[in-house]
Design a protein around this motif. Structure first.
Motif, PDB file in Angstrom:
ATOM      1  N   GLY A  51       0.816  -1.198   0.000  1.00 55.72           N
ATOM      2  CA  GLY A  51       0.000   0.000   0.000  1.00 55.72           C
ATOM      3  C   GLY A  51       0.849   1.247   0.000  1.00 55.72           C
ATOM      4  O   GLY A  51       2.070   1.189  -0.151  1.00 55.72           O
ATOM      5  N   LEU A  52       0.169   2.384   0.174  1.00 55.89           N
ATOM      6  CA  LEU A  52       0.832   3.689   0.215  1.00 55.89           C
ATOM      7  C   LEU A  52       0.918   4.152   1.659  1.00 55.89           C
ATOM      8  O   LEU A  52      -0.114   4.253   2.345  1.00 55.89           O
ATOM      9  CB  LEU A  52       0.041   4.690  -0.625  1.00 55.89           C
ATOM     10  N   VAL A  53       2.126   4.405   2.136  1.00 57.50           N
ATOM     11  CA  VAL A  53       2.335   4.856   3.508  1.00 57.50           C
ATOM     12  C   VAL A  53       3.308   6.029   3.507  1.00 57.50           C
ATOM     13  O   VAL A  53       3.896   6.362   2.475  1.00 57.50           O
ATOM     14  CB  VAL A  53       2.886   3.722   4.402  1.00 57.50           C
ATOM     15  N   GLN A  54       3.491   6.619   4.685  1.00 54.22           N
ATOM     16  CA  GLN A  54       4.418   7.729   4.823  1.00 54.22           C
ATOM     17  C   GLN A  54       5.708   7.261   5.486  1.00 54.22           C
ATOM     18  O   GLN A  54       5.757   6.200   6.112  1.00 54.22           O
ATOM     19  CB  GLN A  54       3.777   8.847   5.644  1.00 54.22           C
ATOM     20  N   THR A  55       6.729   8.064   5.326  1.00 56.87           N
ATOM     21  CA  THR A  55       8.018   7.752   5.936  1.00 56.87           C
ATOM     22  C   THR A  55       7.853   7.508   7.427  1.00 56.87           C
ATOM     23  O   THR A  55       7.198   8.278   8.122  1.00 56.87           O
ATOM     24  CB  THR A  55       9.007   8.904   5.709  1.00 56.87           C
ATOM     25  N   ALA A  96       8.978  -0.188  -3.662  1.00 54.98           N
ATOM     26  CA  ALA A  96       9.301  -1.248  -4.618  1.00 54.98           C
ATOM     27  C   ALA A  96       8.110  -2.195  -4.721  1.00 54.98           C
ATOM     28  O   ALA A  96       7.159  -2.099  -3.939  1.00 54.98           O
ATOM     29  CB  ALA A  96      10.537  -2.027  -4.168  1.00 54.98           C
ATOM     30  N   VAL A  97       8.188  -3.104  -5.678  1.00 57.10           N
ATOM     31  CA  VAL A  97       7.241  -4.209  -5.717  1.00 57.10           C
ATOM     32  C   VAL A  97       7.869  -5.361  -4.931  1.00 57.10           C
ATOM     33  O   VAL A  97       9.013  -5.743  -5.183  1.00 57.10           O
ATOM     34  CB  VAL A  97       6.946  -4.667  -7.164  1.00 57.10           C
ATOM     35  N   TYR A  98       7.133  -5.869  -3.969  1.00 59.77           N
ATOM     36  CA  TYR A  98       7.626  -6.938  -3.105  1.00 59.77           C
ATOM     37  C   TYR A  98       7.024  -8.262  -3.568  1.00 59.77           C
ATOM     38  O   TYR A  98       5.801  -8.377  -3.734  1.00 59.77           O
ATOM     39  CB  TYR A  98       7.260  -6.662  -1.658  1.00 59.77           C
ATOM     40  N   TYR A  99       7.900  -9.229  -3.764  1.00 60.64           N
ATOM     41  CA  TYR A  99       7.486 -10.554  -4.201  1.00 60.64           C
ATOM     42  C   TYR A  99       7.808 -11.587  -3.129  1.00 60.64           C
ATOM     43  O   TYR A  99       8.851 -11.518  -2.487  1.00 60.64           O
ATOM     44  CB  TYR A  99       8.231 -10.959  -5.475  1.00 60.64           C
ATOM     45  N   CYS A 100       6.917 -12.545  -2.968  1.00 58.17           N
ATOM     46  CA  CYS A 100       7.276 -13.709  -2.173  1.00 58.17           C
ATOM     47  C   CYS A 100       7.525 -14.862  -3.138  1.00 58.17           C
ATOM     48  O   CYS A 100       6.938 -14.923  -4.217  1.00 58.17           O
ATOM     49  CB  CYS A 100       6.204 -14.063  -1.151  1.00 58.17           C
ATOM     50  N   GLY A 110       3.406 -10.395  -6.602  1.00 58.90           N
ATOM     51  CA  GLY A 110       3.987  -9.122  -6.196  1.00 58.90           C
ATOM     52  C   GLY A 110       2.954  -8.174  -5.630  1.00 58.90           C
ATOM     53  O   GLY A 110       1.790  -8.163  -6.038  1.00 58.90           O
ATOM     54  N   THR A 111       3.399  -7.356  -4.692  1.00 51.79           N
ATOM     55  CA  THR A 111       2.540  -6.345  -4.097  1.00 51.79           C
ATOM     56  C   THR A 111       3.338  -5.043  -3.978  1.00 51.79           C
ATOM     57  O   THR A 111       4.489  -5.059  -3.558  1.00 51.79           O
ATOM     58  CB  THR A 111       1.994  -6.818  -2.735  1.00 51.79           C
ATOM     59  N   GLN A 112       2.712  -3.945  -4.351  1.00 48.88           N
ATOM     60  CA  GLN A 112       3.401  -2.664  -4.408  1.00 48.88           C
ATOM     61  C   GLN A 112       3.437  -2.003  -3.042  1.00 48.88           C
ATOM     62  O   GLN A 112       2.412  -1.875  -2.370  1.00 48.88           O
ATOM     63  CB  GLN A 112       2.708  -1.730  -5.395  1.00 48.88           C
ATOM     64  N   VAL A 113       4.617  -1.576  -2.638  1.00 48.95           N
ATOM     65  CA  VAL A 113       4.795  -0.764  -1.438  1.00 48.95           C
ATOM     66  C   VAL A 113       5.332   0.594  -1.884  1.00 48.95           C
ATOM     67  O   VAL A 113       6.364   0.665  -2.550  1.00 48.95           O
ATOM     68  CB  VAL A 113       5.775  -1.422  -0.448  1.00 48.95           C
ATOM     69  N   THR A 114       4.624   1.640  -1.510  1.00 48.91           N
ATOM     70  CA  THR A 114       5.040   2.989  -1.858  1.00 48.91           C
ATOM     71  C   THR A 114       5.135   3.812  -0.588  1.00 48.91           C
ATOM     72  O   THR A 114       4.172   3.893   0.174  1.00 48.91           O
ATOM     73  CB  THR A 114       4.047   3.649  -2.828  1.00 48.91           C
TER      74      THR A 114
END
Length: 120
Positions: A8-12, A90-94, A113-117
């Motif tokens: 998902g989309l998160v903040q620093t 990045a896109v995270y893959y297991c 893959g799952t997107q982490v932003t």
């Protein structure tokens, strides 16, 4: 079959928990790993855990911030991401492997893959 979710989309500075759900027979699987891919780059190792949950290995770049886990009797592998920063976008893959797990080429089965932003 592997299914990754939780991005998902998160903040620093925020946290996320990714899950990798394995279905079907785990015949020959030694470990499940998480790898990530930045745009235009190769997939890099993040963390891995043996199928019995007994051994965990982390990339030096995220050691102390990320935690991989798996219940012995379950087929879900989680990756807790803490203190996220923009470089973690990045896109995270297991993926699952019957052998070593430091390089993408060593894996036999992949999730989608799952997107982490991470925004600043």
């Amino acid at each position: 079959q592997l299914q990754a979710c939780g991005g998902g989309l998160v903040q620093t500075g925020d946290s996320l928990r990714l899950s990798c759900i394995a279905s079907g027979r785990a015949f020959g699987i030694v470990a499940v790993g998480w790898l990530r891919q930045h745009p235009g780059k190769e997939r890099d190792f993040v963390a891995a855990i043996t199928w019995d949950g007994g051994k965990k290995t982390y990339a030096d770049s995220n050691k102390g911030r990320f935690t991989i886990s798996k219940d012995k009797d379950k087929t879900t592998v989680d990756l807790q991401l803490n203190s996220l920063n923009a470089e973690d976008t990045a896109v995270y893959y297991c993926a699952a492997t019957g052998g070593s797990y430091y390089y993408a080429a060593e894996y036999d089965y992949w999730g989608q893959g799952t997107q982490v932003t991470v925004s600043s």
